[in-house]
Design a protein around this motif. Structure first.
Motif: not given
Ligand SMILES: [Zn+2]
Length: 114
Positions: A108, A93-94, A105, A91
């Motif tokens: 997150c 983002a995370c 995801c 991911c």
């Molecule tokens: Zn994520």
């Protein structure tokens, strides 16, 4: 009394029940001997660790660890001959790993572009 093939063949041909029981006891003692089991367990752990190392390089740690445990050095060889797996996508983002086909995801909830 020893537990080896020559002794076993000799005792089986003699037909003496007492001698056969003594040989059976000697062979049972070999199987119960903890030294044999320490070596067997140690060898299995080494096979798993080497398999895991190969798996780390091939991006398939679980597969190659199981191959190492089940088949020993033959499993290592099979692991080395198998193609290298693509690393799992992560991911943006995370940073956690994603499964193929995920749209969001699982950690997150961020939307993933295809
Ligand atoms: Zn994520």
């Amino acid at each position: 009394m020893a537990c080896d093939i020559a002794t076993l063949m000799q005792v089986l041909q003699s037909g003496d029940p007492d001698e056969q029981m003594q040989t059976l006891d000697a062979c049972s003692a070999v199987l119960i001997d903890p030294t044999l089991w320490y070596w067997l367990i140690g060898f299995t752990i080494v096979c798993a660790l080497v398999g895991a190392l190969i798996g780390k390089y091939k991006n398939a740690v679980v597969r190659d660890t199981l191959l190492g445990v089940a088949l020993g050095p033959l499993g290592w060889l099979i692991s080395l001959l198998l193609p290298k797996s693509a690393p799992k996508p992560s991911c943006r983002a995370c940073g956690k790993s994603l499964e193929a086909g995920d749209r969001y995801c699982r950690h997150c909830g961020a939307a993933l572009s295809p």
